[in-house]
Motif scaffolding. Structure first.
Motif, mmCIF file in Angstrom:
data_model
loop_
_atom_site.group_PDB
_atom_site.id
_atom_site.type_symbol
_atom_site.label_atom_id
_atom_site.label_comp_id
_atom_site.label_asym_id
_atom_site.label_seq_id
_atom_site.Cartn_x
_atom_site.Cartn_y
_atom_site.Cartn_z
ATOM 1 N N ASP A 70 26.007 51.580 3.657
ATOM 2 C CA ASP A 70 26.511 52.952 3.695
ATOM 3 C C ASP A 70 26.742 53.405 5.134
ATOM 4 O O ASP A 70 25.872 53.235 5.997
ATOM 5 N N TRP A 90 31.438 59.605 3.525
ATOM 6 C CA TRP A 90 30.403 58.626 3.220
ATOM 7 C C TRP A 90 31.083 57.449 2.537
ATOM 8 O O TRP A 90 31.596 57.571 1.427
ATOM 9 N N ARG A 92 30.855 53.430 1.258
ATOM 10 C CA ARG A 92 29.987 52.309 0.895
ATOM 11 C C ARG A 92 30.819 51.039 1.006
ATOM 12 O O ARG A 92 31.931 50.968 0.482
ATOM 13 N N GLU A 94 30.811 46.968 0.256
ATOM 14 C CA GLU A 94 30.177 45.869 -0.480
ATOM 15 C C GLU A 94 31.147 44.698 -0.508
ATOM 16 O O GLU A 94 32.338 44.891 -0.768
#
Length: 116
Positions: A70, A90, A92, A94
């Protein structure tokens, strides 16, 4: 690339008004939520960002925080002759791609006057 490198590349594409540069950065099933609505999918997100990138005169990153996958970025969006719009983003990351975006800001200063 680590999460911060990917987020920095995202903001570099924004500054360059180059939404096509986002293709290798965004997961196809990206989920986006913010004051202008909800978007599902990389193609739709790139299309939405084309408008925002196009009205951006400058984007000044004030602070970034990284917590594993994050990255939280506080920035000032300069979109017109008014005061900059403070915003927080924000992201994220992955598998080397941005999978989720949450953004908060007051959209009124950047919306067309008939939409605000």
């Amino acid at each position: 690339m680590n999460a911060l490198n990917i987020v920095d590349a995202y903001f570099a594409a924004w500054r360059a008004d180059a939404p096509d540069q986002l293709e290798p950065l965004l997961a196809e099933d990206i989920s986006v939520k913010g004051p202008l609505g909800r978007i599902e999918g990389a193609k739709e997100y790139r299309q939405a960002l084309s408008w925002l990138f196009g009205i951006t005169r400058d984007l000044v990153i004030v602070k970034q925080w990284v917590d594993g996958p994050d990255v939280l970025t506080w920035f000032d969006l300069h979109a017109n002759d008014e005061e900059p719009v403070p915003a927080v983003n924000w992201l994220r990351v992955e598998g080397g791609r941005i999978t989720r975006v949450r953004v908060a800001f007051d959209p009124r200063p950047i919306l067309p006057s008939d939409a605000a």
